[in-house]
Design an enzyme around this catalytic site. Structure first.
Site, PDB file in Angstrom:
ATOM      1  N   ASP A 161       0.860  -1.192   0.000  1.00 53.00           N
ATOM      2  CA  ASP A 161       0.000   0.000   0.000  1.00 53.00           C
ATOM      3  C   ASP A 161       0.896   1.242   0.000  1.00 53.00           C
ATOM      4  OD1 ASP A 161      -2.150   1.872   0.525  1.00 53.00           O
ATOM      5  OD2 ASP A 161      -3.349   0.179   1.178  1.00 53.00           O
ATOM      6  N   HIS A 184       2.080   2.124  -3.238  1.00 54.94           N
ATOM      7  CA  HIS A 184       1.138   3.066  -3.838  1.00 54.94           C
ATOM      8  C   HIS A 184       1.654   4.504  -3.803  1.00 54.94           C
ATOM      9  CE1 HIS A 184      -2.572   0.195  -3.350  1.00 54.94           C
ATOM     10  NE2 HIS A 184      -1.585  -0.345  -4.032  1.00 54.94           N
TER      11      HIS A 184
HETATM   12  C1  LIG Z   1      -4.465   5.428  -7.939  1.00 55.20           C
HETATM   13  O1  LIG Z   1      -5.220   6.300  -7.085  1.00 55.20           O
HETATM   14  C2  LIG Z   1      -6.576   6.386  -7.435  1.00 55.20           C
HETATM   15  C3  LIG Z   1      -7.211   7.423  -6.555  1.00 55.20           C
HETATM   16  O2  LIG Z   1      -7.192   7.088  -5.193  1.00 55.20           O
HETATM   17  C4  LIG Z   1      -7.272   5.026  -7.300  1.00 55.20           C
HETATM   18  O3  LIG Z   1      -8.608   5.101  -7.729  1.00 55.20           O
HETATM   19  C5  LIG Z   1      -6.526   4.020  -8.148  1.00 55.20           C
HETATM   20  O4  LIG Z   1      -7.075   2.729  -7.913  1.00 55.20           O
HETATM   21  C6  LIG Z   1      -5.035   4.018  -7.815  1.00 55.20           C
HETATM   22  N1  LIG Z   1      -4.363   3.131  -8.730  1.00 55.20           N
HETATM   23  C7  LIG Z   1      -3.924   1.960  -8.334  1.00 55.20           C
HETATM   24  C8  LIG Z   1      -3.386   1.094  -9.452  1.00 55.20           C
HETATM   25  O5  LIG Z   1      -3.911   1.607  -7.168  1.00 55.20           O
END
Ligand SMILES: *[C@@H]1O[C@H](CO)[C@@H](O)[C@H](O)[C@H]1NC(C)=O
Ligand SMILES: *[C@@H]1O[C@H](CO)[C@@H](O)[C@H](O)[C@H]1NC(C)=O
Ligand SMILES: *[C@@H]1O[C@H](CO)[C@@H](O)[C@H](O)[C@H]1NC(C)=O
Ligand SMILES: *[C@@H]1O[C@H](CO)[C@@H](O)[C@H](O)[C@H]1NC(C)=O
Ligand SMILES: *[C@@H]1O[C@H](CO)[C@@H](O)[C@H](O)[C@H]1NC(C)=O
Ligand SMILES: *[C@@H]1O[C@H](CO)[C@@H](O)[C@H](O)[C@H]1NC(C)=O
Length: 277
Positions: A161, A184
């Protein structure tokens, strides 16, 4: 050595959930020379594995590692199966701790966040290493909330994460020479979910690299959201490799609720400089 201390000598030790609570006279040292492993039974599923509260001058170091044995608990982290599932233990939880240092520690496979830092003032975190598989749920490296004067330096994060996430009430945060990936990214999240949420201000993220992260710098705001000011953020000299979104500002973060309430959020003084892909 501090006036109070726990020294875990060379060796691999099983440690059940433990809480250290101050206030103490003088500084507190917690030193891990080799490795601590978390228990995996249900009775050990509290909100923390190792918790420190109300301590001034806490020094955590020693070159050793914390193994959260996360694989035993990740399948339990499924809100679509059980919306009321219990929170899984954070490997190290620090609440109301001041004037402290964490350095030269490795944290692997936490069941939930690796470090959760709440109501902290003046801490330097340096030379730490975080590692968990890129598909492990909620294994944020460091989550900060309501904390001021925080430095995170010279550290390596690879996790499932956010590498570092900064919640409401975070102020004067300095992040320098940090590697993030997989993970992330470095995020400000999730803001405006509660009336009590305080403003977020004074971040400098400099000289960091983000590799193979889905979102590199992300700001997540709940809907519905209470009014909040997010100001004075600087992201500078950020190296990106294989990153899908260098900057992602999500004002509709709402994984489970449905709402059409307007977001009221004020942004001020942002700079994104020298992003290099
Ligand atoms: C990137 O961030 C956006 C906004 O929070 C989210 O919707 C998206 O799933 C994220 N991308 C990944 C691949 O986790
Ligand atoms: C979570 O539970 C849902 C519904 O039972 C299931 O479809 C999904 O595969 C589970 N996810 C994980 C990561 O175990
Ligand atoms: C911050 O904490 C460190 C480590 O305990 C201490 O040396 C320093 O004086 C503190 N700084 C302030 C401004 O209190
Ligand atoms: C910037 O990052 C590089 C690469 O990680 C590192 O070698 C260098 O020491 C960092 N510079 C500063 C001022 O922290
Ligand atoms: C912005 O944040 C930096 C870093 O925390 C701080 O030094 C500076 O004083 C802040 N500037 C303003 C205008 O608040
Ligand atoms: C890019 O990142 C994704 C997601 O972490 C990873 O699956 C993929 O192997 C990476 N590709 C390269 C070329 O590093």
């Amino acid at each position: 050595m501090g006036e109070n201390g726990v020294l875990i000598p060379t060796g691999v030790f099983l440690l059940r959930p433990v809480a250290f609570r101050g206030p103490c006279k003088g500084s507190v040292m917690f030193q891990i020379r080799e490795a601590l492993k978390a228990a995996t039974d249900k009775a050990s599923l509290l909100d923390h594995w190792i918790s420190f509260q109300y301590i001034d001058q806490l020094m955590i170091n020693g070159g050793g590692s914390l193994d959260g044995e996360g694989a035993s608990a990740w399948p339990l982290n499924n809100r679509s199966k059980d919306p009321n599932c219990l929170p899984l233990p954070v490997s190290m939880r620090l609440d109301f701790v001041t004037n402290s240092r964490i350095s030269s520690i490795t944290s692997i496979n936490s069941k939930n966040f690796h470090f959760n830092i709440f109501a902290y003032k003046n801490i330097t975190i340096s030379r730490i290493r975080i590692s968990a598989p890129k598909d492990s749920p909620n294994t944020d490296g460091i989550h900060l909330g309501s904390s001021t004067d925080i430095r995170i330096l010279d550290s390596f994060f690879g996790t499932g994460d956010n590498c570092i996430s900064m919640g409401p009430g975070s102020k004067n945060i300095n992040i320098n020479n940090v590697h993030c990936g997989p993970g992330h990214g470095i995020s400000i999240s999730s803001l405006g979910g509660s009336k009590m949420d305080a403003d977020v201000t004074g971040f400098v993220v400099r000289n960091c690299s983000l590799v193979g992260t889905s979102n590199s710098t992300r700001i997540k705001i709940w809907v519905p959201s209470y009014p909040l000011l997010v100001s004075n953020l600087t992201f500078e000299q950020i190296k990106l490799r294989n990153v899908s979104n260098p900057i992602f500002i999500d004002q509709q973060y709402c994984p489970s609720r449905i709402s059409d309430q307007k977001v009221i959020l004020f942004f001020d003084l942002f700079s994104f400089l020298n992003f290099n892909t």
